[in-house]
Design an enzyme around this catalytic site. Structure first.
Site, PDB file in Angstrom:
ATOM      1  N   GLN B 196      20.625 -36.172  -4.293  1.00  0.00           N
ATOM      2  CA  GLN B 196      21.136 -37.430  -3.743  1.00  0.00           C
ATOM      3  C   GLN B 196      22.489 -37.675  -4.397  1.00  0.00           C
ATOM      4  OE1 GLN B 196      19.175 -39.253  -1.202  1.00  0.00           O
ATOM      5  NE2 GLN B 196      18.441 -37.140  -1.230  1.00  0.00           N
ATOM      6  N   ARG B 216      20.574 -44.746  -3.854  1.00  0.00           N
ATOM      7  CA  ARG B 216      21.892 -44.150  -3.613  1.00  0.00           C
ATOM      8  C   ARG B 216      21.832 -43.275  -2.358  1.00  0.00           C
ATOM      9  NH1 ARG B 216      24.536 -42.316  -7.662  1.00  0.00           N
ATOM     10  NH2 ARG B 216      23.376 -43.504  -9.174  1.00  0.00           N
ATOM     11  N   ALA B 237      16.709 -48.143   1.628  1.00  0.00           N
ATOM     12  CA  ALA B 237      16.686 -46.684   1.451  1.00  0.00           C
ATOM     13  C   ALA B 237      18.102 -46.101   1.482  1.00  0.00           C
ATOM     14  CB  ALA B 237      15.822 -46.056   2.531  1.00  0.00           C
ATOM     15  N   HIS B 238      18.178 -44.820   1.254  1.00  0.00           N
ATOM     16  CA  HIS B 238      19.486 -44.168   1.179  1.00  0.00           C
ATOM     17  C   HIS B 238      20.240 -44.236   2.514  1.00  0.00           C
ATOM     18  CE1 HIS B 238      17.378 -39.955   1.809  1.00  0.00           C
ATOM     19  NE2 HIS B 238      17.009 -40.808   2.719  1.00  0.00           N
ATOM     20  N   ASN B 239      21.522 -44.448   2.394  1.00  0.00           N
ATOM     21  CA  ASN B 239      22.451 -44.451   3.533  1.00  0.00           C
ATOM     22  C   ASN B 239      22.321 -45.667   4.437  1.00  0.00           C
ATOM     23  OD1 ASN B 239      23.217 -41.844   2.673  1.00  0.00           O
ATOM     24  ND2 ASN B 239      21.507 -40.994   3.790  1.00  0.00           N
TER      25      ASN B 239
END
Lengths: 348, 348, 348
Positions: B196, B216, B237-239
């Site tokens: 990540q 991240r 969550a990521h993104n």
């Protein structure tokens, strides 16, 4: 520790069936117990394991005593007796009185001589730590907070400024008590923070699970009464009031200003909207969504269980047509009514 | 602090009704206020308390001013004015500039002279802490992280490596910003970790609740725009990308790569699957499950409220038959249609 | 780090299409890549971005290779190869062996020479920290806990007394492993704490998300087998057993004593009641509520997606009448049956 059945029976008001001089030194499950262990039967799921247990003794109710192959403590509530026997045989270590050299205690804080403050713990200005309290490693106690006698704050728990905890509470790691409530006033498409000026008041014998959050009140306090038990990852919003001896299982939550009565049982993942009033002795089943106040004790539910996905999808698709299905049903009812009326007429 | 109504009216563009020289020194609820306090009426639920309040003054809209028994600040948005008045009367303490002797600050980090770093806090290598920042006790700021001016990081919050926070943010205790996103590639029944490599970028005036998690990004950054407010136990969550001034209440969440627009209102326990796009100004009611993108502003819902359990169980059982119920309805429709057709034919 | 396509192809068993001497030094998304970056196509959602990518190379399957405008690593599972390539190009920093001067390590603990213990971390009595372990800033490792080689404990994670973690695990910030399970015996309207005497045993290669909670067992251990991946804010109750290589996405949970098989895929916000047995290779879609054991591998679902609120409200209102709707349908069926029977009779 070890004890004879006679000693335990006398202490917890049980009857002994079999040899009261039997000595036990630890607890175990029915299926894995060895002769120095005492086990118990409380959940009927495990009844078949009773006959073959290798435990030295078992705690059972009168109905099961005859089936036990070993000496018994016989009582009305085997699980409650088990809990107390387990605490006798496996006592928690006493606090190691004193402040760890690696702790940080504000000079204006009051720490009782019999309290333990662990390494890297922080105790803020004018905080008050009573006798027998254990502050775990890395836990933070805010300024002017008050921790009652015999309470345990686990490592890395966070107790906010001015929060008051009663006696004999347990706060697990990662719990956050006294963060700001979620209060914002909308103004021209943006949000103005509403100062959260209340605190959190927690009674005696309360247990608060890991990573659970209890927010401070907006103006007055969020209140948790005596004997409340909250599991992990529970959310208690600002100004919530939880009555004595209510339990809330993991991942449950109550939104702002909701009042929950005494002795309620809130299942896992049950969530309540704000500004509700829930009466005493209400029970909510797993994963219910509570959007209305409850005025009558009883059991309330509201979750749809998972099914094989292809079956679920078909039913879920029909759910989206449910109002239309109802309209079709009503149309049919009218048509059949008219036919019946016509037939009746024709029969005249 | 204390202020007269005239002073407050001038500062927050209100009209005074009654004696503008009335001095107030704290806020209170309508029902518990005493004469030195100012209260407010914003939620119609509490309107009945206005007539009997003992407050020294109240903040009301024009419609309620006539019913107020005490001097008023009259305005269009009493809750927003209340928020600002409360901040004036109960100012937050200014940062105590300086690094606590029990903090651990990497020599390569930059800490502004006006910043406060609390006991047991850790500031990593090359991190940058701007003026007026407060780093609470035991909080951890990762390497190369950047904390903008006036931001408060509460005790035991965790800011990961290279995370960037803007100015005037508040991050509550236990929040974790910048843990790895949940990315794994399936390979022969096992899982290979996907590094990540992105970070988290957070704008100005963002508030992040206790024990909330913001991961991240996998390659690029997870982004939280200006003015976003996240309550406790929220999962980002990521993104994920959250547009400016969106609010998400407690226990809500967004799965990976979902984009939420500006000024959205996400109710408590609302969860969104990944890879959605939600337009600006969408609102989701309590406990909704969002599985499709939303292209039109509006209100979206999707929860079934708890009922008395015996009633619920009956309806839930029928839900599991819903597709079959629909088929039975369709069969009936055909039969009735045929009958009607036959009857019509017979009538010919 | 940088590598040529030939080197990467040889290491990860790919075929090179185009110039194998192409050197790449970082990963990027298709849409934002520049020539020194390698990208990948795994999710068909992004297929349209392949033709216009500025990446120096891409990782694709055989079907997409022809559409790639740049050199390719061709393989069966581009996402798995991407994961490994990313780890090569962006290696995680090696542990900085040694104990930070601001850490607190009990003299009876064993810390391998190659382990890193960060500032303000606490390692309890008789704990055992293997080689290559990283204990992040402010993390707390309980007494007698054991951390296997190469495992990373992120800042402010909490590992309870006697918890055992295997090798190469990652525990993210705020995770709490080994808090007491939620066990209380009801007795005369109050609750007696049931001592939680088990621990938590975690295998190798397990990843545990931020603010996730895994409780210790009541008598025996809570068990997480090798290769399990848990996302953020997951709740694992006491005595749960999770089979190898099962994944659970954010906000999911399992109540006490539930056994989940191997290689299961549990979607976000899926929650399971206690005492279930879930077989290997079961999959649960987003936000399902699992109330029954599962004996057959397959896909299970159970959530109703949000809709435009006015539409939702109409269908939800009908849901509350569903049993009555069913009764009306049955009545109609009888009426129509009788009519048809009468008609048939009349036709005789």
């Amino acid at each position: 520790m070890s004890a004879t059945l006679d000693e335990l029976a006398s202490r917890f008001s049980c009857r002994v069936s079999g040899d009261g001089a039997t000595t036990v030194s630890r607890v175990a499950t029915l299926s894995s117990a060895s002769p120095e262990a005492i086990s118990f039967l409380a959940n009927p799921l495990y009844k078949s394991q009773l006959a073959t247990t290798c435990a030295g003794a078992v705690i059972v109710d009168a109905g099961a005593a005859a089936d036990a192959p070993v000496p018994c403590l016989v009582c009305d509530n085997p699980y409650a007796v088990y809990a107390q026997v387990a605490a006798v045989l496996h006592p928690r270590p006493a606090p190691k009185a004193g402040i760890d050299a690696a702790a940080s205690v504000d000079p204006s804080a009051t720490v009782a001589a019999g309290a333990e403050v662990g390494p890297k713990a922080v105790v803020g200005a004018k905080a008050s730590i009573a006798d027998g309290v254990v502050i775990g490693a890395g836990a933070v106690i805010g300024a002017r907070a008050s921790i009652g006698a015999g309470t345990t704050i686990a490592p890395l728990a966070s107790i906010g400024d001015a929060v008051e905890l009663g006696a004999r509470c347990i706060v697990h790691s990662g719990a956050v008590i006294g963060a700001d409530g979620f209060g914002f006033a909308e103004h021209e498409g943006q949000w103005i923070k509403v100062p959260q000026l209340g605190s959190v008041t927690i009674g005696d014998d309360v247990e608060i699970g890991a990573n659970t959050t209890i927010d401070r009140g907006a103006i007055e306090d969020t209140v948790i009464e005596d004997g409340v038990k909250l599991d992990n990852l529970v959310q208690i919003a600002h100004n919530v009031h939880i009555g004595a001896h209510t339990v809330m299982a993991a991942m449950s939550g109550a939104a702002g200003s909701t009042r929950i009565g005494k002795r309620c049982k809130v299942g896992g993942a049950v969530i309540m909207v704000g500004h509700l009033t829930i009466c005493d002795d209400a029970m909510f089943t797993f994963a219910s969504i509570v959007t209305r106040s409850v005025t009558e004790p009883g059991v309330y539910g509201g979750s749809l269980p998972a099914e094989e996905a292809s079956k679920w999808r078909r039913n879920a698709a029909r759910f989206r047509q449910l109002d239309a299905i109802h309209d079709r049903l009503r149309m049919l009812e009218r048509q059949v009514d008219e036919q019946l009326a016509g037939k009746t007429k024709a029969d005249d």
